[in-house]
Scaffold this motif. Sequence first.
Motif, mmCIF file in Angstrom:
data_model
loop_
_atom_site.group_PDB
_atom_site.id
_atom_site.type_symbol
_atom_site.label_atom_id
_atom_site.label_comp_id
_atom_site.label_asym_id
_atom_site.label_seq_id
_atom_site.Cartn_x
_atom_site.Cartn_y
_atom_site.Cartn_z
ATOM 1 N N ALA A 159 0.865 -1.053 -0.021
ATOM 2 C CA ALA A 159 -0.044 -0.185 0.235
ATOM 3 C C ALA A 159 0.787 1.120 -0.028
ATOM 4 N N ASN A 161 0.449 5.485 0.662
ATOM 5 C CA ASN A 161 -0.295 6.476 1.633
ATOM 6 C C ASN A 161 -0.526 7.355 0.870
ATOM 7 N N LEU A 162 -1.879 7.317 0.113
ATOM 8 C CA LEU A 162 -2.347 8.476 -0.852
ATOM 9 C C LEU A 162 -2.280 10.030 0.045
ATOM 10 N N GLU A 199 4.080 2.020 -8.406
ATOM 11 C CA GLU A 199 2.956 1.708 -7.232
ATOM 12 C C GLU A 199 2.743 3.526 -6.774
ATOM 13 N N THR A 200 3.615 4.137 -6.689
ATOM 14 C CA THR A 200 3.137 5.582 -6.119
ATOM 15 C C THR A 200 2.391 6.213 -7.110
ATOM 16 N N LYS A 250 0.605 4.739 -9.383
ATOM 17 C CA LYS A 250 -0.914 4.246 -9.269
ATOM 18 C C LYS A 250 -1.833 4.739 -8.056
ATOM 19 N N ALA A 251 -1.254 4.980 -6.860
ATOM 20 C CA ALA A 251 -2.055 5.375 -5.657
ATOM 21 C C ALA A 251 -2.288 6.758 -5.951
ATOM 22 N N SER A 259 -4.221 1.190 -14.193
ATOM 23 C CA SER A 259 -4.780 1.651 -12.947
ATOM 24 C C SER A 259 -4.740 2.870 -12.723
#
Lengths: 262, 262
Positions: free
Chosen positions: A127, A129-130, A167-168, A170-171, A234
């Motif tokens: 995960a 953290n948005l 991943e960053t 995508k978030a 995503s």
Amino acid sequence: MEPVYVIKIGGNIIDDAQKLAAFLEAFAALPGKKVLVHGGGKLATRIGDALGIPQQLVDGRRITDPETLKVVTMVYAGYINKNIVAGLYAAGCPAIGLSGTDGDAIRAHKRAAKGAVDYGFAGDVDAVNLDLLSTQLDSGLSVVLAPITHDGNGQLLNTNADTIAQETAKALAARFDVHLVYSFEKSGVLRDADDDASLIASITPASYDQLKTDGSVHSGMIPKLDNAFAALRSGVREVLIGKAEDLPQLVQGRTGTRIVHE
Amino acid sequence: MEPVYVIKIGGNIIDDAQKLAAFLEAFAALPGKKVLVHGGGKLATRIGDALGIPQQLVDGRRITDPETLKVVTMVYAGYINKNIVAGLYAAGCPAIGLSGTDGDAIRAHKRAAKGAVDYGFAGDVDAVNLDLLSTQLDSGLSVVLAPITHDGNGQLLNTNADTIAQETAKALAARFDVHLVYSFEKSGVLRDADDDASLIASITPASYDQLKTDGSVHSGMIPKLDNAFAALRSGVREVLIGKAEDLPQLVQGRTGTRIVHE
């Protein structure tokens, strides 16, 4: 939605003080919200060697034993991250350097051993953290991410910087119009790895199938491109791949390879 | 005003994994807003020795040549800072680890050479960024500060952790009711450094003059106490000095030495 640039910087730029300074100037000059993701370059290997800690690589991935984890935490989250942030301030760009444990920015889990290969303290991302990243970006700070994550139980983990960037991106796509940029020493995705003139300027899902079928994409690029298309699926707007030295042109899509929905 | 605890942790706790884990549990259990300031313990010296970088101390202060700056940046801002933050998450305490360059948290200038002694890349604090620290604290994060600062022109600087704690406490006093805690291996300010029973439970400006006059305060404590009173004059509510292992009692003023206005 407001644009955000998530820019991964390749290790060979970090290893070269002059190139790094020029890159940081160019990054600082980009308007708007932005995230810089860095890996470690050769310094972690040099420090590990000097400390007598042998480095093991399997398929280009570092095996992170406890001593190696100590070295990469020191070098990535300490030396490189803080020098980049200090360099950005010198270039007039307010920034905050974070590892994945800071504010729980990036939570991960230890990768399970795969047959005979135990990657040690390598982390796979669970995960991003948005809220934390949005708070920093909204307060006017660029975020500089070191590829060290944590599992929430006190264990730091070494994580691939390309993955952190992906991943960053995508978030952040849940709240921003995200442009993901991989900047490195090559001009982009090349038909011939040794010929910058063989640049593929644009790739869509349809053209990607064709490029794979006719063998125009080097096999080493396929995992990166698969990840780029996964990012698009995503919600990431576009993925740009090209030369770190051409950052201003690269983010404008005027050079490098642009990977887009259609 | 809302209370904030600024807690400096001594190097000998950092060097002891069990003591550190117990301290982090106790820190995590404290209610309200809090800042943890750490130094480096002996790890920087060990890493420096292993890398063949000789460490020089003059009057207990490290001479920070370029190679030593690299080591302390790696160890303080990287290894120790990130392990403390990961440990706090494991103890249920959301936290963010910052060096002075992150978000321009602590701006400093290079200390001028003093006669024959050139401290190298040692930084004296110019400004602590109250807005940045308030933003993090208001968002529910404890702040973990590493004693590496920057000059705004790209130069990182090594800064005394006691000073970081004091300057942070003074800056936060503009917006919070600040309690500054120095936690270390001793029970507090002692009349006899080797006898915990000789603890001085409370010191005010008036009693401090008396203690100095009758020689009851060990000369080594005088700079620390002068700094404590300077913090009080800058608006800090109280300064508490005592054993890290007694943190819960210490912050309540039930053990250690309490330095107060009257």
